[in-house]
Design a protein around this motif. Structure first.
Motif, PDB file in Angstrom:
ATOM      1  N   HIS A 166       0.844  -1.184   0.000  1.00  0.00           N
ATOM      2  CA  HIS A 166       0.000   0.000   0.000  1.00  0.00           C
ATOM      3  C   HIS A 166       0.881   1.237   0.000  1.00  0.00           C
ATOM      4  O   HIS A 166       2.036   1.209   0.426  1.00  0.00           O
ATOM      5  CB  HIS A 166      -0.932  -0.014   1.210  1.00  0.00           C
ATOM      6  N   TRP A 167       0.318   2.308  -0.492  1.00  0.00           N
ATOM      7  CA  TRP A 167       1.069   3.564  -0.627  1.00  0.00           C
ATOM      8  C   TRP A 167       1.644   3.981   0.716  1.00  0.00           C
ATOM      9  O   TRP A 167       0.995   3.829   1.747  1.00  0.00           O
ATOM     10  CB  TRP A 167       0.161   4.667  -1.164  1.00  0.00           C
ATOM     11  N   ARG A 168       2.859   4.499   0.705  1.00  0.00           N
ATOM     12  CA  ARG A 168       3.557   4.882   1.926  1.00  0.00           C
ATOM     13  C   ARG A 168       3.709   6.389   2.008  1.00  0.00           C
ATOM     14  O   ARG A 168       3.987   7.043   1.010  1.00  0.00           O
ATOM     15  CB  ARG A 168       4.929   4.222   1.965  1.00  0.00           C
ATOM     16  N   SER A 169       3.541   6.911   3.217  1.00  0.00           N
ATOM     17  CA  SER A 169       3.716   8.357   3.394  1.00  0.00           C
ATOM     18  C   SER A 169       5.155   8.757   3.104  1.00  0.00           C
ATOM     19  O   SER A 169       5.425   9.837   2.578  1.00  0.00           O
ATOM     20  CB  SER A 169       3.321   8.766   4.816  1.00  0.00           C
ATOM     21  N   ARG A 186      -3.139   1.709  -5.221  1.00  0.00           N
ATOM     22  CA  ARG A 186      -3.659   3.089  -5.178  1.00  0.00           C
ATOM     23  C   ARG A 186      -5.169   3.013  -5.207  1.00  0.00           C
ATOM     24  O   ARG A 186      -5.774   2.649  -6.218  1.00  0.00           O
ATOM     25  CB  ARG A 186      -3.142   3.908  -6.370  1.00  0.00           C
ATOM     26  N   VAL A 209       6.393   8.026  -8.643  1.00  0.00           N
ATOM     27  CA  VAL A 209       7.071   6.835  -8.130  1.00  0.00           C
ATOM     28  C   VAL A 209       7.584   5.946  -9.265  1.00  0.00           C
ATOM     29  O   VAL A 209       8.528   5.177  -9.071  1.00  0.00           O
ATOM     30  CB  VAL A 209       6.159   6.024  -7.184  1.00  0.00           C
ATOM     31  N   GLU A 245       7.709   7.835   0.703  1.00  0.00           N
ATOM     32  CA  GLU A 245       7.914   7.081  -0.533  1.00  0.00           C
ATOM     33  C   GLU A 245       9.360   6.642  -0.719  1.00  0.00           C
ATOM     34  O   GLU A 245       9.634   5.707  -1.472  1.00  0.00           O
ATOM     35  CB  GLU A 245       7.455   7.914  -1.732  1.00  0.00           C
ATOM     36  N   LEU A 281       2.345  -1.349  -6.379  1.00  0.00           N
ATOM     37  CA  LEU A 281       1.730  -0.463  -5.405  1.00  0.00           C
ATOM     38  C   LEU A 281       0.220  -0.416  -5.551  1.00  0.00           C
ATOM     39  O   LEU A 281      -0.314  -0.378  -6.670  1.00  0.00           O
ATOM     40  CB  LEU A 281       2.266   0.959  -5.582  1.00  0.00           C
ATOM     41  N   ASP A 294       0.817  11.078  -8.878  1.00  0.00           N
ATOM     42  CA  ASP A 294       1.422  10.171  -7.902  1.00  0.00           C
ATOM     43  C   ASP A 294       2.096   8.992  -8.600  1.00  0.00           C
ATOM     44  O   ASP A 294       3.228   8.625  -8.279  1.00  0.00           O
ATOM     45  CB  ASP A 294       0.356   9.640  -6.947  1.00  0.00           C
ATOM     46  N   LEU A 295       1.388   8.390  -9.547  1.00  0.00           N
ATOM     47  CA  LEU A 295       1.929   7.220 -10.235  1.00  0.00           C
ATOM     48  C   LEU A 295       3.174   7.581 -11.035  1.00  0.00           C
ATOM     49  O   LEU A 295       4.167   6.842 -11.032  1.00  0.00           O
ATOM     50  CB  LEU A 295       0.873   6.609 -11.160  1.00  0.00           C
ATOM     51  N   LEU A 345      10.421   2.952  -0.572  1.00  0.00           N
ATOM     52  CA  LEU A 345      10.273   2.021  -1.688  1.00  0.00           C
ATOM     53  C   LEU A 345      11.620   1.548  -2.218  1.00  0.00           C
ATOM     54  O   LEU A 345      11.713   0.476  -2.829  1.00  0.00           O
ATOM     55  CB  LEU A 345       9.477   2.676  -2.818  1.00  0.00           C
ATOM     56  N   PHE A 404       0.583  -0.799 -10.984  1.00  0.00           N
ATOM     57  CA  PHE A 404      -0.218  -0.189  -9.932  1.00  0.00           C
ATOM     58  C   PHE A 404      -1.560  -0.910  -9.833  1.00  0.00           C
ATOM     59  O   PHE A 404      -2.232  -1.104 -10.849  1.00  0.00           O
ATOM     60  CB  PHE A 404      -0.457   1.293 -10.225  1.00  0.00           C
TER      61      PHE A 404
END
Length: 227
Positions: free
Chosen positions: A85-88, A104, A122, A90, A102, A118-119, A93, A132
């Protein structure tokens, strides 16, 4: 792994159901380490993975675990692929030892521009995700809710990014979902359960319908290109 459409069955908890899933032709088998009624331990997963036959790849979905815990549990369980899951933060990663993709979720009010930013960000990392997973949003659950994802938004994202579609898929609608969204891959958990338990019959039906859906739009794309 990513040169053809992949079908993932998630939330397996027994060798019997995992083997039936592999025998049915699933590409990826998910074992949930996050808090859930489907949660399993690393030792449970290792027993299943050690006994499992066939080419299906074991996947570990993680939500709130630290990087060190994810790496250690994946090694112990003999997982080959991570669902994160998305991480605060990043930057974390960069520290995962295994290939990963990931999640989303499409929260209310989410727009293509916001999610795509966002995509894209990263995807430029030195250790980028393979794809994703676009899932429905639920304020109290991380996944496996059976809620339908936003297909229109997912379809827009699929034109620019490698997308695995999840959220509310089941044997009856996976063909339509593939036709409308054109994802690279699909994922299901609750949609192949009967009374809260994985159903080998529904798993086989889902995989067959998903394969037919991918074959149909692949053929349609080839015909459009040739014409």
């Amino acid at each position: 792994m990513t040169d053809h459409p992949l079908i993932k069955i998630c939330g397996l908890r027994t060798i019997e159901h995992a083997q039936a899933t592999s025998d049915a032709g699933a590409d990826l088998i998910g074992f949930v380490f996050a808090t859930s009624r489907r949660q399993v331990t690393a030792s449970q997963v290792r027993e299943i993975v050690d006994a499992l036959t066939g080419p299906a790849i074991p996947v570990g979905p993680f939500v709130d675990h630290s990087v060190d815990d994810v790496n250690a549990m994946a090694r112990s369980a003999r997982i080959q692929l991570l669902q994160l899951h998305w991480r605060s933060n990043e930057d974390e990663l960069e520290r995962f030892e295994l290939p990963y993709y990931l999640v989303r979720r499409t929260e209310p009010g989410a727009t293509y521009d916001a999610i795509a930013a966002d995509l894209d960000r990263v995807q430029r990392y030195a250790n980028p995700p393979l794809w994703f997973l676009i899932d429905a949003y639920h304020p109290g659950e991380s996944g496996g809710t059976g809620m339908l994802a936003d297909w229109e938004l997912a379809a827009s994202l699929a034109t620019s990014f490698p997308i695995m579609l999840a959220g509310g898929l089941k044997p009856e609608n996976v063909g339509e979902a593939i036709d409308r969204v054109r994802p690279a891959h699909v994922d299901v958990s609750s949609g192949v359960e009967a009374d809260g338990t994985k159903s080998p019959e529904l798993i086989r039906e889902f995989i067959a319908n998903a394969r037919a859906g991918f074959d149909h739009y692949s053929s349609s794309s080839e015909m459009t290109t040739q014409s």
